[in-house]
Design a protein around this motif. Structure first.
Motif, PDB file in Angstrom:
ATOM      1  N   LEU A 183      27.397  -8.094  99.706  1.00  0.00           N
ATOM      2  CA  LEU A 183      27.970  -7.610  98.445  1.00  0.00           C
ATOM      3  C   LEU A 183      27.714  -8.568  97.289  1.00  0.00           C
ATOM      4  N   GLY A 184      27.103  -9.718  97.594  1.00  0.00           N
ATOM      5  CA  GLY A 184      26.851 -10.712  96.553  1.00  0.00           C
ATOM      6  C   GLY A 184      28.100 -11.458  96.139  1.00  0.00           C
ATOM      7  N   LEU A 185      29.011 -11.653  97.083  1.00  0.00           N
ATOM      8  CA  LEU A 185      30.282 -12.323  96.796  1.00  0.00           C
ATOM      9  C   LEU A 185      30.347 -13.664  97.514  1.00  0.00           C
ATOM     10  N   GLU A 186      31.044 -14.602  96.894  1.00  0.00           N
ATOM     11  CA  GLU A 186      31.293 -15.897  97.527  1.00  0.00           C
ATOM     12  C   GLU A 186      32.353 -15.720  98.610  1.00  0.00           C
ATOM     13  N   VAL A 187      32.197 -16.405  99.732  1.00  0.00           N
ATOM     14  CA  VAL A 187      33.159 -16.281 100.827  1.00  0.00           C
ATOM     15  C   VAL A 187      34.260 -17.319 100.656  1.00  0.00           C
ATOM     16  N   ASN A 188      35.443 -16.867 100.339  1.00  0.00           N
ATOM     17  CA  ASN A 188      36.616 -17.750 100.264  1.00  0.00           C
ATOM     18  C   ASN A 188      37.866 -16.904 100.480  1.00  0.00           C
ATOM     19  N   LYS A 189      39.030 -17.562 100.506  1.00  0.00           N
ATOM     20  CA  LYS A 189      40.257 -16.842 100.841  1.00  0.00           C
ATOM     21  C   LYS A 189      40.568 -15.745  99.830  1.00  0.00           C
ATOM     22  N   ASN A 190      40.221 -15.966  98.565  1.00  0.00           N
ATOM     23  CA  ASN A 190      40.498 -14.962  97.534  1.00  0.00           C
ATOM     24  C   ASN A 190      39.611 -13.740  97.688  1.00  0.00           C
ATOM     25  N   THR A 191      38.353 -13.967  98.002  1.00  0.00           N
ATOM     26  CA  THR A 191      37.437 -12.839  98.185  1.00  0.00           C
ATOM     27  C   THR A 191      37.813 -12.026  99.412  1.00  0.00           C
ATOM     28  N   ILE A 192      38.078 -12.728 100.519  1.00  0.00           N
ATOM     29  CA  ILE A 192      38.466 -12.027 101.746  1.00  0.00           C
ATOM     30  C   ILE A 192      39.769 -11.261 101.518  1.00  0.00           C
ATOM     31  N   SER A 193      40.725 -11.888 100.837  1.00  0.00           N
ATOM     32  CA  SER A 193      41.985 -11.201 100.534  1.00  0.00           C
ATOM     33  C   SER A 193      41.739  -9.981  99.667  1.00  0.00           C
ATOM     34  N   GLU A 194      40.816 -10.104  98.702  1.00  0.00           N
ATOM     35  CA  GLU A 194      40.485  -8.976  97.824  1.00  0.00           C
ATOM     36  C   GLU A 194      39.958  -7.800  98.638  1.00  0.00           C
ATOM     37  N   GLN A 195      39.120  -8.098  99.644  1.00  0.00           N
ATOM     38  CA  GLN A 195      38.574  -7.039 100.490  1.00  0.00           C
ATOM     39  C   GLN A 195      39.662  -6.416 101.377  1.00  0.00           C
ATOM     40  N   TYR A 196      40.560  -7.244 101.904  1.00  0.00           N
ATOM     41  CA  TYR A 196      41.669  -6.709 102.694  1.00  0.00           C
ATOM     42  C   TYR A 196      42.570  -5.817 101.835  1.00  0.00           C
ATOM     43  N   PHE A 197      42.794  -6.212 100.587  1.00  0.00           N
ATOM     44  CA  PHE A 197      43.634  -5.395  99.709  1.00  0.00           C
ATOM     45  C   PHE A 197      42.939  -4.083  99.357  1.00  0.00           C
ATOM     46  N   ALA A 198      41.614  -4.099  99.239  1.00  0.00           N
ATOM     47  CA  ALA A 198      40.886  -2.849  99.017  1.00  0.00           C
ATOM     48  C   ALA A 198      41.099  -1.910 100.205  1.00  0.00           C
ATOM     49  N   LEU A 199      41.014  -2.473 101.420  1.00  0.00           N
ATOM     50  CA  LEU A 199      41.277  -1.697 102.629  1.00  0.00           C
ATOM     51  C   LEU A 199      42.707  -1.153 102.604  1.00  0.00           C
ATOM     52  N   LEU A 200      43.646  -2.022 102.269  1.00  0.00           N
ATOM     53  CA  LEU A 200      45.065  -1.653 102.252  1.00  0.00           C
ATOM     54  C   LEU A 200      45.328  -0.512 101.273  1.00  0.00           C
ATOM     55  N   ARG A 201      44.742  -0.574 100.082  1.00  0.00           N
ATOM     56  CA  ARG A 201      44.954   0.498  99.102  1.00  0.00           C
ATOM     57  C   ARG A 201      44.458   1.836  99.637  1.00  0.00           C
ATOM     58  N   ASN A 202      43.264   1.824 100.228  1.00  0.00           N
ATOM     59  CA  ASN A 202      42.741   3.075 100.774  1.00  0.00           C
ATOM     60  C   ASN A 202      43.592   3.577 101.925  1.00  0.00           C
ATOM     61  N   PHE A 203      44.104   2.665 102.737  1.00  0.00           N
ATOM     62  CA  PHE A 203      44.965   3.094 103.837  1.00  0.00           C
ATOM     63  C   PHE A 203      46.215   3.773 103.288  1.00  0.00           C
ATOM     64  N   ARG A 204      46.784   3.225 102.235  1.00  0.00           N
ATOM     65  CA  ARG A 204      47.977   3.839 101.657  1.00  0.00           C
ATOM     66  C   ARG A 204      47.663   5.237 101.122  1.00  0.00           C
ATOM     67  N   ARG A 205      46.449   5.436 100.632  1.00  0.00           N
ATOM     68  CA  ARG A 205      46.049   6.764 100.145  1.00  0.00           C
ATOM     69  C   ARG A 205      46.013   7.791 101.275  1.00  0.00           C
ATOM     70  N   VAL A 206      45.642   7.337 102.467  1.00  0.00           N
ATOM     71  CA  VAL A 206      45.498   8.274 103.595  1.00  0.00           C
ATOM     72  C   VAL A 206      46.523   8.003 104.694  1.00  0.00           C
ATOM     73  N   SER A 207      47.567   7.245 104.371  1.00  0.00           N
ATOM     74  CA  SER A 207      48.544   6.862 105.398  1.00  0.00           C
ATOM     75  C   SER A 207      49.254   8.063 106.006  1.00  0.00           C
ATOM     76  N   TRP A 208      49.248   9.193 105.310  1.00  0.00           N
ATOM     77  CA  TRP A 208      49.852  10.419 105.844  1.00  0.00           C
ATOM     78  C   TRP A 208      49.181  10.873 107.146  1.00  0.00           C
ATOM     79  N   LEU A 209      47.924  10.464 107.352  1.00  0.00           N
ATOM     80  CA  LEU A 209      47.201  10.899 108.546  1.00  0.00           C
ATOM     81  C   LEU A 209      47.828  10.336 109.822  1.00  0.00           C
ATOM     82  N   ILE A 210      48.396   9.131 109.731  1.00  0.00           N
ATOM     83  CA  ILE A 210      48.998   8.500 110.911  1.00  0.00           C
ATOM     84  C   ILE A 210      50.195   9.299 111.430  1.00  0.00           C
TER      85      ILE A 210
END
Length: 532
Positions: free
Chosen positions: A174-201
């Motif tokens: 993705l052209g991103l530097e690997v550090n705790k902030n970047t990894i956290s940013e990616q986890y939060f992107a995952l989390l937001r999408n999960f909340r959008r589809v959390s009804w499926l669970i």
């Protein structure tokens, strides 16, 4: 032509997973399970006996503890890459517990067993140390705020993490530097999408369409319950009453908009809630005159009181607050919290569920994930509420960015995208189990009666049996089944050793206290600051 993978569409980002290094790293996904289970008597009532000394210290045991109540056990498996091993470890814990319970068994449903109005639900005890008193005071606060009945609802949490090697290759692509902030940013992107589809669970895995009438005795409810058997109440199309306003809800939290745009914003908004006074809790004593009926009078006593279908997590050190751990070291895993206890599994969850959730979570990472607007917060909550109360209704509708659509059509489109991810997980793991799990769940979209809630309610209706009677029957059946299987990963001696070690750890903690409880609580919260 140069592709913008960072903000590209789903197909572009999905193609990255097919790169050999990124794909191979997906084999390092780790899981851990936290399963809650009430202890019940031979007649199906709540077992109010203390947590057995055989299990060691609930404060420090690595695998066996208690949640809100002495009666509510919690089993924890360590992070593992092998899903079969996680299931085996959880089975070993259940086997050991069942061998040690005398005249009791574990309740196999999320909604509680029959609890008489006169039954005192014993709050969990953790010893004489300050940290033990804090855990107990927090639970007294939950009792005084919401009532104990709500707190003995059981669930299953699935912890999920991607390995460091994945983040190195993914961020590089993705052209991103690997550090705790970047990894956290990616986890939060995952989390937001999960909340959008959390009804499926809850649609697929919700298993609480009914409850014992004792659960809402003396409570007003807006729901038009139907009656079954001697005292069961149910909603015809409900999937997870555990996730409804009857279960894990809080009016004080209703207006909270916990920000998931970034690590800093998330930590700041949670800390704000912890420091936000709540008028409805002001009359509950929080240290006045030395009386502790809650930890404070704020919207949240501590971070754990925040109800959410998924949480970002970092392993906290001793006495370290979760938000402090996140701020210092970033997100290291996600905790999926929307799972009811699977009544068709003797350990409350099965391997197929984990494989499907893996595919869903990786999909949520790969799909573009815009920040949540105020409208997104509202609509995601409404969709979740629709599904938990009427998800199996053929006419159920969900809100989407293109307007209202039928649940079936939205779920079918979503499953097609998840199927692409399942195929990649199959390829890198040299298996077909992920696609098999996906196809099994796809069938439930077309046939709601195959969902956990549909199957469970069908059994009760076909046999005119109360959920309490069915729960007790399953509890005894599952208890007996563990005498017929062997330990696979954790031997009985290891449980005995862990029990002894946990008791020694508790004694050490108690011996090291060097201040009174009021000072301890003050110092614990002193580090927490509110950030804009």
């Amino acid at each position: 032509m140069t592709h913008n993978y960072k903000n590209g569409d789903f197909a572009l980002r999905l193609s990255l997973l097919k790169h050999s290094e990124i794909g191979a790293s997906l084999r390092g996904i780790k899981h851990g399970v936290e399963r809650e289970a009430l202890r019940v008597t031979e007649s199906g009532g709540l077992a109010t006996s203390p947590h057995s000394p055989t299990f060691g210290s609930a404060l420090t045991h690595e695998w066996i503890t208690t949640d809100f109540s002495e009666s509510l056990m919690e089993f924890i498996t360590p992070p593992e890459t092998d899903i079969s091993k996680t299931i085996g470890q959880l089975s070993d814990i259940h086997k050991f517990v069942h061998e040690s319970l005398k005249g009791e068994s574990l309740w196999p449903l999320s909604m509680p067993c029959f609890i008489d109005a006169n039954t005192r639900i014993p709050i969990a005890r953790y010893g004489s140390s300050n940290i033990a008193k804090m855990k107990e005071t927090y639970r007294h606060g939950l009792h005084n705020r919401y009532g104990s009945m709500m707190q003995v609802i059981s669930g299953v949490h699935l912890n999920f993490s991607l390995p460091d090697t994945f983040w190195q290759h993914w961020c590089a692509a993705l052209g991103l530097e690997v550090n705790k902030n970047t990894i956290s940013e990616q986890y939060f992107a995952l989390l937001r999408n999960f909340r959008r589809v959390s009804w499926l669970i809850p649609y697929l895995f919700g298993a609480s369409p009914a409850l014992c009438g004792s659960f809402i005795a003396h409570r007003k409810t807006k729901h038009d319950f139907k009656k079954l058997g001697k005292g069961t109440l149910y909603l015809p199309y409900a999937t997870s009453l555990r996730m409804s306003d009857l279960g894990y809800t809080s009016s004080a939290q209703a207006d909270l908009k916990i920000c998931t745009d970034s690590l800093d914003n998330y930590v700041g908004s949670v800390r704000k809630a912890i420091n936000m006074p709540a008028a409805q809790y002001e009359k509950i004593k929080a240290g006045q005159g030395g009386e502790w009926e809650q930890l404070n009078t704020n919207v949240l006593q501590i971070e754990n009181e925040l109800y959410a279908p998924i949480r970002p997590k970092q392993v906290a050190q001793y006495l370290e607050k979760p938000t402090d751990a996140l701020e210092r070291r970033g997100v290291s895993y996600l905790e999926v919290r929307g799972l009811d206890v699977n009544p068709f599994s003797q350990i409350g969850i099965d391997e197929q569920q984990i494989r499907f959730i893996d595919a869903l979570l990786v999909y949520c990472l790969v799909a573009p994930s815009p920040y949540f607007s105020d409208e997104d917060h509202v609509l995601s909550k409404q969709n979740l509420n629709t599904v938990v109360l009427q998800g199996r209704d053929p006419l159920a509708m969900l809100y989407t960015s293109q307007g209202e659509k039928s649940l079936k059509s939205v779920a079918s489109e979503l499953m097609q995208d998840i199927k692409s991810v399942a195929g990649i997980l199959d390829e890198v793991n040299n298996t077909s189990l992920y696609t098999q799990a996906l196809l099994s769940e796809v069938e439930k979209v077309d046939k709601p009666e195959l969902t956990f809630s549909g199957r469970l309610l069908g059994i009760m209706q076909d046999n005119d049996v109360d959920n309490s009677a069915l729960g007790l029957e399953l509890a005894k059946e599952y208890a007996a089944s563990f005498s017929e299987i062997d330990y696979t990963y954790i031997e009985k001696q290891a449980f005995m050793s862990q029990s002894a070690v946990s008791k020694q750890k508790q004694m050490l903690i108690e011996s090291q206290d060097d201040c009174d409880f009021t000072t301890f609580v003050r110092d614990y919260f002193a580090e927490s600051t509110v950030k804009a």
